[in-house]
Design a protein around this motif. Structure first.
Motif, PDB file in Angstrom:
ATOM      1  N   ARG A 278      16.870  19.503-103.671  1.00  0.00           N
ATOM      2  CA  ARG A 278      17.769  19.051-104.739  1.00  0.00           C
ATOM      3  C   ARG A 278      17.227  17.812-105.413  1.00  0.00           C
ATOM      4  O   ARG A 278      16.464  17.049-104.843  1.00  0.00           O
ATOM      5  N   TRP A 279      17.655  17.687-106.674  1.00  0.00           N
ATOM      6  CA  TRP A 279      17.368  16.511-107.490  1.00  0.00           C
ATOM      7  C   TRP A 279      18.632  15.664-107.567  1.00  0.00           C
ATOM      8  O   TRP A 279      19.722  16.205-107.732  1.00  0.00           O
TER       9      TRP A 279
ATOM     10  N   VAL B 123      17.160   6.079-111.170  1.00  0.00           N
ATOM     11  CA  VAL B 123      16.073   6.495-110.275  1.00  0.00           C
ATOM     12  C   VAL B 123      16.219   7.986-109.999  1.00  0.00           C
ATOM     13  O   VAL B 123      17.266   8.447-109.535  1.00  0.00           O
ATOM     14  N   LEU B 124      15.152   8.744-110.263  1.00  0.00           N
ATOM     15  CA  LEU B 124      15.139  10.183-110.025  1.00  0.00           C
ATOM     16  C   LEU B 124      14.574  10.454-108.631  1.00  0.00           C
ATOM     17  O   LEU B 124      13.456  10.037-108.311  1.00  0.00           O
TER      18      LEU B 124
ATOM     19  N   ASP C   2      13.816  18.577-116.923  1.00  0.00           N
ATOM     20  CA  ASP C   2      13.419  17.899-118.168  1.00  0.00           C
ATOM     21  C   ASP C   2      11.957  17.446-118.156  1.00  0.00           C
ATOM     22  O   ASP C   2      11.510  16.738-119.052  1.00  0.00           O
ATOM     23  N   GLY C   3      11.211  17.854-117.138  1.00  0.00           N
ATOM     24  CA  GLY C   3       9.785  17.546-117.071  1.00  0.00           C
ATOM     25  C   GLY C   3       9.416  16.258-116.368  1.00  0.00           C
ATOM     26  O   GLY C   3       8.232  15.972-116.174  1.00  0.00           O
TER      27      GLY C   3
END
Length: 158
Positions: free
Chosen positions: A69-70, A76-77, A99-100
């Motif tokens: 999961r993201w 912060v990603l 989103d790249g």
């Protein structure tokens, strides 16, 4: 924001885990949960986001929690998966968000060995095991995210 990070509980939660996570606002579990009850115990501290690990395969835990999961907090990603590897190799083939973007924090478990290293501006974090030691002892991590920056510490527990 303070985030607690745990992994590899395998149905057991060491007695020192909850005190070590006191005050965090979110807990991330990086797989091999072993028993839904573990997540309930962690939720007494803060909300929990979990993924399943290889030993959770074929169980209700794998159906209830994704394999990865993201998460984005405080700019912060964060990417979380169960099986990671050596940061110097992982950094060469990082996953990309829809989103790249590349993750700023890459969380994994599986090895039961704690790790907290920066490579090419990515923080690689393995909290170790919070329930099933294999030589390295028991540990969790505390991840701090704020203003698009991340840092972490490994916390040994009993």
């Amino acid at each position: 924001m303070e985030i607690g990070v745990v992994s590899d509980t395998h149905g057991r939660l060491a007695r020192g885990v909850l005190p070590a996570l006191a005050g965090v606002e979110l807990i991330l579990h990086a797989g091999d949960i072993g028993n839904e009850m573990i997540l309930g115990q962690l939720e007494t501290i803060a909300p929990v986001l979990a993924i399943h690990g290889n030993t959770d395969q074929g169980t209700p835990l794998a159906r209830a929690h994704p394999a990865n999961r993201w998460i984005e907090r405080e700019g912060v990603l964060i990417y979380m998966t169960h099986i990671g590897g050596q940061p110097r190799h992982l950094v060469q083939s990082l996953p990309k968000a829809a989103d790249g973007r590349l993750p700023q924090v890459y969380i994994f478990g599986h090895s039961h060995q704690p790790l907290c290293e920066m490579h090419n501006s990515v923080l690689f974090l393995n909290p170790g095991t919070a329930g099933a030691p294999r030589g390295a002892g028991l540990s969790v991590a505390r991840l701090t995210v704020a203003n698009g920056q991340a840092s972490a510490v490994i916390v040994e527990v009993q």
